[in-house]
Design an enzyme around this catalytic site. Structure first.
Site, short mmCIF file in Angstrom:
data_model
loop_
_atom_site.label_atom_id
_atom_site.label_comp_id
_atom_site.label_asym_id
_atom_site.label_seq_id
_atom_site.Cartn_x
_atom_site.Cartn_y
_atom_site.Cartn_z
N ASP A 261 -11.54 13.28 -7.70
CA ASP A 261 -12.56 14.04 -7.26
C ASP A 261 -11.91 15.56 -7.60
O ASP A 261 -12.83 16.50 -7.35
CB ASP A 261 -12.80 14.09 -5.81
CG ASP A 261 -11.27 14.21 -4.92
OD1 ASP A 261 -10.43 14.09 -5.75
OD2 ASP A 261 -11.56 13.98 -3.70
N SER A 262 -10.85 15.70 -8.36
CA SER A 262 -10.49 16.89 -8.88
C SER A 262 -11.53 17.28 -10.02
O SER A 262 -11.43 18.67 -10.50
CB SER A 262 -8.97 16.67 -9.58
OG SER A 262 -9.15 15.77 -10.33
N ASP B 44 -12.12 7.97 -7.28
CA ASP B 44 -12.04 8.53 -6.05
C ASP B 44 -13.28 8.39 -5.23
O ASP B 44 -14.57 8.92 -5.65
CB ASP B 44 -11.53 9.93 -5.90
CG ASP B 44 -10.25 10.10 -5.83
OD1 ASP B 44 -9.48 9.58 -5.50
OD2 ASP B 44 -9.94 11.29 -6.49
N LYS C 294 -10.02 4.61 -4.74
CA LYS C 294 -9.05 5.47 -4.19
C LYS C 294 -9.57 6.45 -2.78
O LYS C 294 -10.55 6.60 -3.11
CB LYS C 294 -8.38 6.42 -4.99
CG LYS C 294 -7.20 7.24 -4.24
CD LYS C 294 -6.05 7.82 -5.51
CE LYS C 294 -6.57 8.92 -5.91
NZ LYS C 294 -6.83 10.14 -5.03
N GLU D 235 -8.18 8.92 0.47
CA GLU D 235 -6.96 9.69 0.80
C GLU D 235 -6.85 9.39 2.57
O GLU D 235 -7.74 9.26 3.23
CB GLU D 235 -7.43 11.16 1.06
CG GLU D 235 -7.53 11.56 -0.82
CD GLU D 235 -7.78 13.05 -0.73
OE1 GLU D 235 -7.58 13.88 0.23
OE2 GLU D 235 -7.80 13.34 -1.93
N GLU E 284 1.34 12.35 -3.10
CA GLU E 284 1.44 13.58 -3.81
C GLU E 284 2.19 14.88 -3.17
O GLU E 284 2.03 14.85 -1.79
CB GLU E 284 -0.26 14.21 -3.75
CG GLU E 284 -0.46 15.41 -4.41
CD GLU E 284 -1.94 15.70 -4.79
OE1 GLU E 284 -2.39 14.80 -4.48
OE2 GLU E 284 -2.14 17.10 -5.12
O1 KIV Z 1 -8.36 13.65 -7.75
C1 KIV Z 1 -7.28 13.87 -8.38
O2 KIV Z 1 -7.25 14.16 -9.47
C2 KIV Z 1 -6.23 13.18 -7.72
C3 KIV Z 1 -4.90 13.36 -8.32
C4 KIV Z 1 -4.27 14.36 -8.38
C5 KIV Z 1 -3.91 12.09 -7.98
O3 KIV Z 1 -6.29 12.66 -6.40
#
Ligand code: KIV
Length: 273
Positions: free
Chosen positions: A53-54, A92, A122, A124, A191
């Site tokens: 989600d980055s 994510d 994934k 969090e 992280e």
């Molecule tokens: O969203 C992302 O890119 C991440 C990584 C930094 C692990 O969760």
């Protein structure tokens, strides 16, 4: 008659990752949000591609990861999946699509798996999101955990500094990691936590840990591809190693192109019909 057999590519699965941890072979993971980049990274031999989600920061220019939607994540994930022959594609679950309600988590996951063709998701968080993780796992979808600095909770913590430096936070992180493993997660991203803590967690778990700013003791490493390539310019945490300075390289090339167009240098006689 000769039969031409296509060379089989051995896909990375969660079982392959587990075997890598057992053999002490490190896992390499990077982010991808589009077809062209995913193709390069997959051909280069990356083990896991994370549709992170980055994308909210890197692709859309938002300050945090919170605004990205499930539809937008599915668009990015589907583009990545179309490019991949070998890597495991993990997506994510975006903010607001899984935390509070296990059924919502399952429905979000089902959309990602069906519409994008992803291989895993994934989420969090630790014990507090157990019910959502459990629900998704019971549908047969592999789940990667994410502890330490969890960017979706940025407004709870207020900063992006190193997490779990204090004893009580470190103990909670270890207990969360063990809990995620017990639930059935296949790997955990750690992280921005102290290297000693990554070592402790990685030794305590049988599933692989993937570090970002967690030091060398994790079972694998992940970076945001645009950071590693120097496309993002202003983000310079200590843990980031830049392998290229593409922002400047691309800017230089585009500057040259602009000059060539304006000076009638491009196109030349051989570059036309
Ligand atoms: O969203 C992302 O890119 C991440 C990584 C930094 C692990 O969760």
């Amino acid at each position: 008659m000769s039969v031409h057999k296509k060379k089989e590519v051995k896909r990375v699965t969660t079982h392959v990752l587990q075997a890598m941890k057992s053999k002490g072979e490190k896992i390499a993971m990077l982010t991808a949000y589009d077809y062209s980049m995913a193709r390069i990274l997959d051909e280069a031999g990356i083990d896991i591609l994370l549709v992170g989600d980055s994308a909210s920061n890197v692709m859309a220019g938002h300050e945090t990861t919170l605004p990205i939607t499930l539809d937008q994540m599915i668009y990015h994930a589907a583009s990545v999946v179309r490019a991949v022959k070998r890597s495991l594609v993990v997506v994510d679950l975006p903010f607001g699509t899984y935390q509070s309600d296990p059924m919502k988590a399952l429905n979000s996951t089902i959309r990602i798996m069906k519409e994008a063709g992803a291989h895993a998701v994934k989420m969090e968080g630790g014990e507090e999101i157990s019910k959502s993780i459990k629900k998704v796992l019971t549908a047969g979808v592999p789940v990667m955990g994410h502890l330490g600095l969890t960017p979706q909770s940025i407004y709870k913590f207020g900063t992006y500094t190193v997490r779990a430096k204090k004893k009580d936070e470190a103990e909670k992180l270890i207990s969360d990691a063990l809990h995620l493993e017990k639930l059935g997660c296949f790997a955990i991203v750690l992280e921005k936590i102290p290297a000693d803590l990554t070592k402790k967690v990685s030794e305590a778990l049988t599933i692989p840990t993937i570090g970002i700013g967690g030091g060398k003791h994790a079972d694998g490493q992940v970076l945001v591809t645009h950071d590693l390539l120097g496309i993002t310019k202003d983000f310079q945490p200590r843990f980031l190693r830049r392998y290229l300075e593409l922002f400047e390289e691309i800017k230089g090339a585009v500057g040259q192109y602009i000059n060539d167009v304006k000076s009638l240098e491009f196109p030349n006689d051989t570059e036309q019909y």
